[in-house]
Scaffold this active site. Structure first.
Site, PDB file in Angstrom:
ATOM      1  N   SER A 147       0.859  -1.175   0.000  1.00  0.00           N
ATOM      2  CA  SER A 147       0.000   0.000   0.000  1.00  0.00           C
ATOM      3  C   SER A 147       0.897   1.227   0.000  1.00  0.00           C
ATOM      4  O   SER A 147       2.057   1.160   0.421  1.00  0.00           O
ATOM      5  CB  SER A 147      -0.878  -0.004   1.257  1.00  0.00           C
ATOM      6  OG  SER A 147      -1.523   1.238   1.444  1.00  0.00           O
ATOM      7  N   TYR A 160      -2.631  -0.734  11.020  1.00  0.00           N
ATOM      8  CA  TYR A 160      -2.471  -1.190   9.637  1.00  0.00           C
ATOM      9  C   TYR A 160      -1.227  -0.579   9.009  1.00  0.00           C
ATOM     10  O   TYR A 160      -0.436  -1.281   8.359  1.00  0.00           O
ATOM     11  CB  TYR A 160      -3.716  -0.813   8.844  1.00  0.00           C
ATOM     12  CG  TYR A 160      -3.656  -1.146   7.378  1.00  0.00           C
ATOM     13  CD1 TYR A 160      -3.955  -2.425   6.923  1.00  0.00           C
ATOM     14  CD2 TYR A 160      -3.330  -0.172   6.438  1.00  0.00           C
ATOM     15  CE1 TYR A 160      -3.905  -2.731   5.567  1.00  0.00           C
ATOM     16  CE2 TYR A 160      -3.285  -0.467   5.080  1.00  0.00           C
ATOM     17  CZ  TYR A 160      -3.576  -1.748   4.659  1.00  0.00           C
ATOM     18  OH  TYR A 160      -3.534  -2.042   3.319  1.00  0.00           O
ATOM     19  N   LYS A 164       2.068  -2.533   7.506  1.00  0.00           N
ATOM     20  CA  LYS A 164       2.505  -2.397   6.115  1.00  0.00           C
ATOM     21  C   LYS A 164       3.940  -1.868   6.041  1.00  0.00           C
ATOM     22  O   LYS A 164       4.717  -2.288   5.170  1.00  0.00           O
ATOM     23  CB  LYS A 164       1.562  -1.464   5.341  1.00  0.00           C
ATOM     24  CG  LYS A 164       0.218  -2.075   5.026  1.00  0.00           C
ATOM     25  CD  LYS A 164       0.340  -3.285   4.110  1.00  0.00           C
ATOM     26  CE  LYS A 164      -1.009  -3.850   3.710  1.00  0.00           C
ATOM     27  NZ  LYS A 164      -0.909  -5.072   2.883  1.00  0.00           N
TER      28      LYS A 164
END
Length: 341
Positions: A147, A160, A164
């Protein structure tokens, strides 16, 4: 004859984690359309069954394996089941994740731990399981679905974003080790923009509004095409999908402090819309549990998605784009300094 040759050429064995919905679901279909055999790994039974139907309808062969990727032993067993069924593994796509949509102070310690175990360690365990079968054959490709948030943290998604970022560092270390060993096993990472997937109805949400992706929003099929491309061109260390991803990563490299302030000002509202969150949270259990539904690949944002064409050009020419934007930023900064004098 030509059709048979094409299917043989692309008849790989592919493993996709998080395959029951969203990007994983679209990716499984995209590989199946090439005639690949696709092992579908996820927790949700209804989503997995529907994903298997999608794969077969697209022309592929499906293997359904229910697994929680945070369980290393279960992931190893799943990989062995794929090899026992199909003979080997050509491509492993790490995609499964979960998240909590809330400020840092409102995310409980066990929730941080759970997001990390699924979204980061799930990639680590999947990668190790894949390597166990790829290294002896000296061939295979591991695709890490990343991402823009692997480089640039944003508010309300700290767990999150942290996971990542960790995947990014882990994958770079692995890539260096494979290069050192002169292995023909490849790893690459695909950095994604905001996507129209069901995740925003699954996320554990403690904000007053409904969670949504930051615009512009792309369809999961755009992500799936990039993943399939990366699996066949894995000498490239990473791919950027979407102009917004390229813009975010370049801006963060050039002026991260400015971006901090911009995101602080805009991204609380940009990640919410009117309405309350009343859907199932998939942090601890699959959203399509005993009383749930098959959510498919798309979320509720079909009416506002943008076209997917420019993102491939931006990704393949990101070095040139980055150089131009960096020079442009330097020129603007110099002009500001001259103006102050």
């Amino acid at each position: 004859m030509g059709k048979t040759r094409t299917r043989h050429q692309h008849g790989r064995v592919v493993v996709v984690t998080g395959a029951s919905g969203g990007v994983g679901r679209a990716t499984a279909r995209a590989f199946a359309a090439r005639g690949d055999k696709v092992a579908l790994l996820a927790r949700g039974r209804k989503g997995l069954a529907a994903a298997a139907d999608d794969v077969r309808q697209a022309g592929g062969e499906a293997l359904v394996i229910g697994v929680d990727v945070s369980d290393a032993t279960a992931v190893d067993a799943a990989a062995q089941q794929v090899v026992d069924t199909f003979g080997h593994i050509d491509v492993w796509v790490n995609n499964a994740f979960t998240g909590v949509f809330a400020p840092v102070t409102e995310v409980a310690p066990d929730e941080f731990r759970r997001v990390t175990e699924v979204t980061y360690l799930g990639f680590v365990f999947g990668t190790r399981a894949a390597l166990r079968h790829m290294l002896p054959r000296d061939r295979g490709t591991i695709v890490q679905v990343g991402s823009a948030l692997a480089y640039r943290g944003i508010p309300l998604q700290s767990a999150y974003c942290g996971a990542k970022h960790a995947i990014q560092g882990f994958n770079e270390s692995l890539r260096c080790e494979l290069l050192h060993a002169r292995s023909r096993v490849r790893t690459t990472m695909v950095q994604m923009p905001g996507l129209n997937t069901p995740q925003f109805d699954w996320v554990l949400n403690r904000m007053p509004g409904r969670a949504r992706p930051v615009a512009p929003v792309y369809q999961p099929e755009v992500a799936a095409r990039a993943i399939v491309h990366a699996a066949s061109h894995a000498r490239r260390r990473e791919y950027w999908v979407g102009g917004s991803t390229a813009a975010t990563l370049v801006a963060n490299a050039v002026a991260p402090g400015v971006l901090d302030r911009y995101l602080a000002r805009t991204n609380f509202d940009a990640q919410q819309e009117k309405g309350s969150h009343d859907g199932p949270a998939n942090l601890w259990a699959p959203a399509d549990g005993p009383h749930g539904d098959d959510f498919g690949a798309h979320g509720r944002f079909d009416d506002e998605v943008v076209g997917g064409g420019p993102q491939q050009w931006v990704s393949r020419n990101r070095g040139w784009v980055g150089a131009v934007l960096t020079v442009g930023a330097g020129v603007l900064a110099a002009r500001k300094l001259v103006g102050r004098r």
